[in-house]
Design an enzyme around this catalytic site. Structure first.
Site, PDB file in Angstrom:
ATOM      1  N   PRO A  11      -5.192  40.206 -27.805  1.00 26.49           N
ATOM      2  CA  PRO A  11      -5.413  41.384 -28.641  1.00 26.49           C
ATOM      3  C   PRO A  11      -5.023  41.185 -30.108  1.00 26.49           C
ATOM      4  O   PRO A  11      -4.036  40.517 -30.413  1.00 26.49           O
ATOM      5  CB  PRO A  11      -4.535  42.465 -27.989  1.00 26.49           C
ATOM      6  CG  PRO A  11      -3.593  41.735 -27.109  1.00 26.49           C
ATOM      7  CD  PRO A  11      -4.283  40.479 -26.687  1.00 26.49           C
ATOM      8  N   ASN A  12      -5.820  41.790 -30.955  1.00 28.87           N
ATOM      9  CA  ASN A  12      -5.626  41.830 -32.413  1.00 28.87           C
ATOM     10  C   ASN A  12      -5.925  40.513 -33.112  1.00 28.87           C
ATOM     11  O   ASN A  12      -5.922  40.446 -34.346  1.00 28.87           O
ATOM     12  CB  ASN A  12      -4.216  42.317 -32.781  1.00 28.87           C
ATOM     13  CG  ASN A  12      -3.974  43.738 -32.308  1.00 28.87           C
ATOM     14  OD1 ASN A  12      -4.760  44.616 -32.631  1.00 28.87           O
ATOM     15  ND2 ASN A  12      -2.934  43.963 -31.526  1.00 28.87           N
ATOM     16  N   ARG A  19      -5.082  40.646 -40.806  1.00 26.80           N
ATOM     17  CA  ARG A  19      -3.881  41.112 -40.129  1.00 26.80           C
ATOM     18  C   ARG A  19      -2.653  40.365 -40.633  1.00 26.80           C
ATOM     19  O   ARG A  19      -2.578  39.141 -40.485  1.00 26.80           O
ATOM     20  CB  ARG A  19      -4.070  40.832 -38.643  1.00 26.80           C
ATOM     21  CG  ARG A  19      -2.892  41.144 -37.817  1.00 26.80           C
ATOM     22  CD  ARG A  19      -3.081  40.634 -36.393  1.00 26.80           C
ATOM     23  NE  ARG A  19      -1.930  41.023 -35.625  1.00 26.80           N
ATOM     24  CZ  ARG A  19      -1.533  40.428 -34.526  1.00 26.80           C
ATOM     25  NH1 ARG A  19      -2.224  39.428 -34.023  1.00 26.80           N
ATOM     26  NH2 ARG A  19      -0.456  40.838 -33.917  1.00 26.80           N
ATOM     27  N   TYR A  24       0.274  35.512 -40.273  1.00 26.07           N
ATOM     28  CA  TYR A  24      -0.771  34.842 -39.503  1.00 26.07           C
ATOM     29  C   TYR A  24      -1.760  34.047 -40.346  1.00 26.07           C
ATOM     30  O   TYR A  24      -2.643  33.383 -39.790  1.00 26.07           O
ATOM     31  CB  TYR A  24      -1.517  35.882 -38.649  1.00 26.07           C
ATOM     32  CG  TYR A  24      -0.607  36.568 -37.644  1.00 26.07           C
ATOM     33  CD1 TYR A  24       0.013  35.839 -36.630  1.00 26.07           C
ATOM     34  CD2 TYR A  24      -0.335  37.937 -37.721  1.00 26.07           C
ATOM     35  CE1 TYR A  24       0.866  36.442 -35.722  1.00 26.07           C
ATOM     36  CE2 TYR A  24       0.508  38.558 -36.809  1.00 26.07           C
ATOM     37  CZ  TYR A  24       1.103  37.805 -35.819  1.00 26.07           C
ATOM     38  OH  TYR A  24       1.942  38.405 -34.910  1.00 26.07           O
ATOM     39  N   ASN A  75      -3.923  31.933 -26.475  1.00 25.38           N
ATOM     40  CA  ASN A  75      -2.958  32.696 -27.262  1.00 25.38           C
ATOM     41  C   ASN A  75      -3.004  34.114 -26.697  1.00 25.38           C
ATOM     42  O   ASN A  75      -3.897  34.893 -27.060  1.00 25.38           O
ATOM     43  CB  ASN A  75      -3.317  32.691 -28.741  1.00 25.38           C
ATOM     44  CG  ASN A  75      -2.264  33.431 -29.572  1.00 25.38           C
ATOM     45  OD1 ASN A  75      -1.410  34.136 -29.022  1.00 25.38           O
ATOM     46  ND2 ASN A  75      -2.315  33.277 -30.880  1.00 25.38           N
ATOM     47  N   ALA A  78       0.067  39.721 -27.981  1.00 17.16           N
ATOM     48  CA  ALA A  78       1.133  40.622 -27.518  1.00 17.16           C
ATOM     49  C   ALA A  78       1.325  40.564 -26.000  1.00 17.16           C
ATOM     50  O   ALA A  78       2.431  40.800 -25.501  1.00 17.16           O
ATOM     51  CB  ALA A  78       0.826  42.053 -27.961  1.00 17.16           C
ATOM     52  N   GLU A  99      -0.294  26.972 -24.201  1.00 14.10           N
ATOM     53  CA  GLU A  99       0.001  28.289 -24.783  1.00 14.10           C
ATOM     54  C   GLU A  99       0.214  28.073 -26.277  1.00 14.10           C
ATOM     55  O   GLU A  99       0.964  27.181 -26.679  1.00 14.10           O
ATOM     56  CB  GLU A  99       1.287  28.839 -24.155  1.00 14.10           C
ATOM     57  CG  GLU A  99       1.759  30.133 -24.797  1.00 14.10           C
ATOM     58  CD  GLU A  99       3.149  30.553 -24.329  1.00 14.10           C
ATOM     59  OE1 GLU A  99       3.758  29.861 -23.479  1.00 14.10           O
ATOM     60  OE2 GLU A  99       3.647  31.568 -24.857  1.00 14.10           O
ATOM     61  N   HIS A 101       0.794  29.903 -30.246  1.00 13.53           N
ATOM     62  CA  HIS A 101       1.069  31.035 -31.132  1.00 13.53           C
ATOM     63  C   HIS A 101       1.003  30.545 -32.566  1.00 13.53           C
ATOM     64  O   HIS A 101       1.530  29.471 -32.884  1.00 13.53           O
ATOM     65  CB  HIS A 101       2.458  31.620 -30.851  1.00 13.53           C
ATOM     66  CG  HIS A 101       2.586  32.062 -29.439  1.00 13.53           C
ATOM     67  ND1 HIS A 101       2.008  33.218 -28.977  1.00 13.53           N
ATOM     68  CD2 HIS A 101       3.164  31.470 -28.362  1.00 13.53           C
ATOM     69  CE1 HIS A 101       2.234  33.320 -27.685  1.00 13.53           C
ATOM     70  NE2 HIS A 101       2.926  32.271 -27.284  1.00 13.53           N
ATOM     71  N   ARG A 108      11.259  35.260 -34.563  1.00 11.33           N
ATOM     72  CA  ARG A 108      10.873  36.648 -34.847  1.00 11.33           C
ATOM     73  C   ARG A 108      11.717  37.626 -34.009  1.00 11.33           C
ATOM     74  O   ARG A 108      12.792  37.271 -33.557  1.00 11.33           O
ATOM     75  CB  ARG A 108       9.361  36.796 -34.615  1.00 11.33           C
ATOM     76  CG  ARG A 108       8.561  35.839 -35.523  1.00 11.33           C
ATOM     77  CD  ARG A 108       7.083  36.037 -35.393  1.00 11.33           C
ATOM     78  NE  ARG A 108       6.691  37.386 -35.778  1.00 11.33           N
ATOM     79  CZ  ARG A 108       5.493  37.912 -35.506  1.00 11.33           C
ATOM     80  NH1 ARG A 108       4.596  37.190 -34.849  1.00 11.33           N
ATOM     81  NH2 ARG A 108       5.215  39.139 -35.891  1.00 11.33           N
TER      82      ARG A 108
HETATM   83  C1  DQA Z   1       1.200  35.763 -31.620  1.00 11.71           C
HETATM   84  C2  DQA Z   1       2.650  36.245 -31.529  1.00 11.71           C
HETATM   85  C3  DQA Z   1       2.748  37.530 -30.735  1.00 11.71           C
HETATM   86  O1  DQA Z   1       4.093  37.969 -30.644  1.00 11.71           O
HETATM   87  C4  DQA Z   1       1.926  38.620 -31.387  1.00 11.71           C
HETATM   88  O2  DQA Z   1       1.958  39.800 -30.615  1.00 11.71           O
HETATM   89  C5  DQA Z   1       0.543  38.195 -31.693  1.00 11.71           C
HETATM   90  C6  DQA Z   1       0.284  36.846 -32.168  1.00 11.71           C
HETATM   91  C7  DQA Z   1       1.034  34.544 -32.552  1.00 11.71           C
HETATM   92  O3  DQA Z   1      -0.019  33.922 -32.500  1.00 11.71           O
HETATM   93  O4  DQA Z   1       1.950  34.226 -33.341  1.00 11.71           O
HETATM   94  O5  DQA Z   1      -0.385  39.008 -31.628  1.00 11.71           O
HETATM   95  O6  DQA Z   1       0.765  35.375 -30.329  1.00 11.71           O
END
Ligand code: DQA
Length: 148
Positions: A11-12, A19, A24, A75, A78, A99, A101, A108
């Protein structure tokens, strides 16, 4: 036989570029996906990319990949921190799983320090920004070739 690598964005991540660019970066998801596909082609790997803001859609995409894909880069965004359902779906796969990020989740907020996926993934990359995706691809392609 051509190998198939699935890349899932949670998501997002469709909002990358707009964003929180200080966290990011400014690269869009379209640009990341295009580069992953081009890098895959150079290694004879078909890269399929998928983004969803819905947990169930991600679970279904992973289920569909069982027995079909040779590697997964994910990825979970959240959902990393909450989703037993995505974890359980990943456990259906018998292929290398990375995995990833963009940010370093361990630098964080404390709620981001817990990953539901980390202990079942082959490897985790966290904090390299978009370069992390390209590193993940390089690493997983090596693994996929070792396992063929
Ligand atoms: C994320 C880190 C997560 O905590 C966050 O909710 C994201 C992006 C990252 O790529 O750093 O949406 O996965």
């Amino acid at each position: 036989m051509e190998k198939h690598l699935l890349v899932i964005h949670g998501p997002n991540l469709n909002m990358l570029g707009k964003r929180e660019p200080e966290i990011y970066g400014s690269t869009t998801l379209y640009e990341i996906d295009a580069k992953l596909k081009a890098l895959g082609e150079m290694s004879d790997i078909r890269v399929e990319t998928f983004q969803s803001n819905h947990e169930g859609a991600i679970v279904e995409k992973i289920q569909e990949a069982v027995g079909k894909c040779h590697g997964l880069i994910i990825n979970p965004a959240a959902y990393t921190h909450t989703s037993v359902a995505i974890r359980d779906a990943i456990l259906l796969l018998d292929v290398p799983v990375i995995e990833i990020h963009l940010s370093n989740i361990y630098k964080r907020e404390p709620f981001r320090h817990k990953s539901m996926v980390a202990d079942i993934a082959t490897a985790q990359i966290s904090g390299f920004g978009v370069q992390g995706y390209y590193l993940a691809l390089k690493g997983i392609v090596g693994r996929m070739k070792d396992e063929s």
